[in-house]
Scaffold this active site. Structure first.
Site, mmCIF file in Angstrom:
data_model
loop_
_atom_site.group_PDB
_atom_site.id
_atom_site.type_symbol
_atom_site.label_atom_id
_atom_site.label_comp_id
_atom_site.label_asym_id
_atom_site.label_seq_id
_atom_site.Cartn_x
_atom_site.Cartn_y
_atom_site.Cartn_z
ATOM 1 N N THR A 94 0.846 -1.196 0.000
ATOM 2 C CA THR A 94 0.000 0.000 0.000
ATOM 3 C C THR A 94 0.879 1.242 0.000
ATOM 4 O OG1 THR A 94 -1.864 1.096 1.088
ATOM 5 C CG2 THR A 94 -0.241 0.073 2.546
ATOM 6 N N ASP A 124 4.675 1.162 1.213
ATOM 7 C CA ASP A 124 5.720 1.623 0.308
ATOM 8 C C ASP A 124 6.169 2.983 0.840
ATOM 9 O OD1 ASP A 124 7.285 2.545 -1.734
ATOM 10 O OD2 ASP A 124 5.824 2.199 -3.331
ATOM 11 N N ASP A 192 -4.511 -3.468 -2.534
ATOM 12 C CA ASP A 192 -5.464 -2.723 -1.703
ATOM 13 C C ASP A 192 -6.668 -2.174 -2.470
ATOM 14 O OD1 ASP A 192 -4.212 -0.595 -2.991
ATOM 15 O OD2 ASP A 192 -3.485 0.369 -1.158
ATOM 16 N N ASP A 193 -6.644 -2.247 -3.810
ATOM 17 C CA ASP A 193 -7.757 -1.648 -4.559
ATOM 18 C C ASP A 193 -8.709 -2.672 -5.173
ATOM 19 O OD1 ASP A 193 -5.731 -2.498 -6.230
ATOM 20 O OD2 ASP A 193 -6.002 -0.898 -7.689
ATOM 21 N N GLU A 279 3.793 -12.005 -12.014
ATOM 22 C CA GLU A 279 3.106 -13.220 -11.556
ATOM 23 C C GLU A 279 3.794 -14.453 -12.133
ATOM 24 O OE1 GLU A 279 1.712 -10.623 -13.002
ATOM 25 O OE2 GLU A 279 0.101 -9.839 -11.736
ATOM 26 N N HIS A 306 -10.537 -7.116 -10.240
ATOM 27 C CA HIS A 306 -9.405 -6.186 -10.296
ATOM 28 C C HIS A 306 -9.967 -4.766 -10.502
ATOM 29 C CE1 HIS A 306 -5.958 -4.356 -12.650
ATOM 30 N NE2 HIS A 306 -5.348 -4.789 -11.576
#
Ligand code: UGA
Ligand code: MN
Length: 329
Positions: A94, A124, A192-193, A279, A306
């Protein structure tokens, strides 16, 4: 004689009353804790969730009553001790921005409803911020608060985000478990979103090595998903860079703690990594496509989205004549 008895009775009466009051207070239920307990929804597997009766034997069956064969009317065998519910470790990178607290609030409201979840929040930043520290202290969730700044040279559009933060979460997890490998756990990278359904946590909790599922609103499509045949992942439904070895978003997989511990060198890499390839670069180090465990009804259900929060319009923020009080948003 009568009057003596009477006077004794009246001397004793207050003491009797005190004893009665004390007994009453003792037997009352303890007050609920200040921090809210996780709410258990019927979506959740295992402890706390509305479970199907997996074993015969109701709550009334106890030791010493189990010598007979179990049948509909007779006594039942003793309940077996339940295996421990694997802990879900959610690593969330975050960073400070106007919507940060709103995003974290939404996330905490979801996580609070999931049993046995440990939130690893990684800022961060060069230090833990007051905003996030205060927020976590009141979130009512088992959590760990870490921080690591992204080097300035990597803070550019087009470069992968949150590499250092996810690695800090991995390091913490490995250190914490270096002496106690037996505990079951599942790791999940929870930006976080995004938007997470409660059912998603039920699905990922049974991850044996690495599990996968569809992600909504990603890759320029309504969803991306692993293609499954006979219970195995055989390809990817995606509209973006189908050449990725694992064409999946960060929100589309979970890894068992055991796999994280037995691959101590598996990390997110800056060197040579492009956006969208983080990923694959990570998963390549710990598994193969053949090994993946499809979740969410053979990857036919979207349980995570997402979502991306619109950049907030602060065009009318005053430069002078600020508000008379300082308010955290
Ligand atoms: C996509 C993927 O969903 C991310 O998992 C991936 O990290 C990212 O691309 C990428 O390009 O690296 P996207 O929505 O574009 O996600 O990325 P963000 O949501 O802006 O960032 C992902 C996470 O990193 C968020 O939790 C965000 O708070 C955090 N972040 C972002 C930082 O910690 N620092 C930043 O400077 C930017
Ligand atoms: Mn995002």
């Amino acid at each position: 004689m009568k009057s003596v008895l009477f006077s004794r009775f009246f001397i004793l009466l207050p003491w009797i009353l005190i004893v009665i009051i004390m007994l009453d207070v003792d037997t009352r239920k303890p007050a609920p804790p200040l921090t809210p307990r996780p709410y258990f929804s019927p979506y959740m597997a295992g402890r706390g969730g509305a479970r199907l009766p997996l074993r015969k034997g109701g709550p009334e069956s106890g030791p010493g009553r189990s010598s007979q064969k179990s049948n509909e009317s007779g006594p039942h065998p003793p309940p077996q001790p339940e295996p421990p519910l694997p802990t879900i470790y959610a690593i969330t990178p975050t960073y400070s921005r106007p919507v940060q607290k709103a995003e974290l609030t939404r996330l905490a409201n979801t996580f609070r409803q999931v049993a046995q979840l440990h939130w690893i929040l990684v800022e961060d930043a060069a230090a833990r911020s007051e905003l996030v520290s205060r927020f976590l202290a009141r979130a009512g969730l088992p959590s760990t608060h870490l921080h690591v700044p992204t080097p300035r040279r990597y803070k550019r559009p087009g470069l992968p985000r949150a590499t250092e933060q996810r690695n800090a979460g991995l390091t913490w997890l490995r250190q914490r478990h270096q002496h106690q490998r037996a505990q079951p756990g599942v790791l999940f990278f929870a930006d976080d979103d995004n938007t997470y359904s409660l059912e998603l946590f039920q699905e990922m909790r049974t991850t044996r090595k690495v599990s996968v599922w569809p992600v909504g609103l990603v890759g320029g499509r309504r969803y991306e998903r692993p293609l499954v045949e006979n219970g195995k992942v055989v390809g990817w439904y995606t509209g973006w860079r189908a050449d990725r070895p694992f064409a999946i978003d960060m929100a589309g997989f979970a890894v068992s703690l055991q796999v994280i511990l037995s691959n101590p060198k598996a990390v997110f890499k800056r060197h040579g990594s492009q956006p969208g390839m983080q990923e694959s670069d990570f998963l390549k180090q710990i598994t193969t496509v053949e090994e993946l465990e499809p979740k969410a009804s053979n990857c036919t259900k979207v349980l995570v989205w997402h979502t991306r929060t619109e950049k907030v319009n602060l065009a009318n923020e005053p430069k002078y004549h600020l508000d008379t009080v300082k308010i955290e948003v």
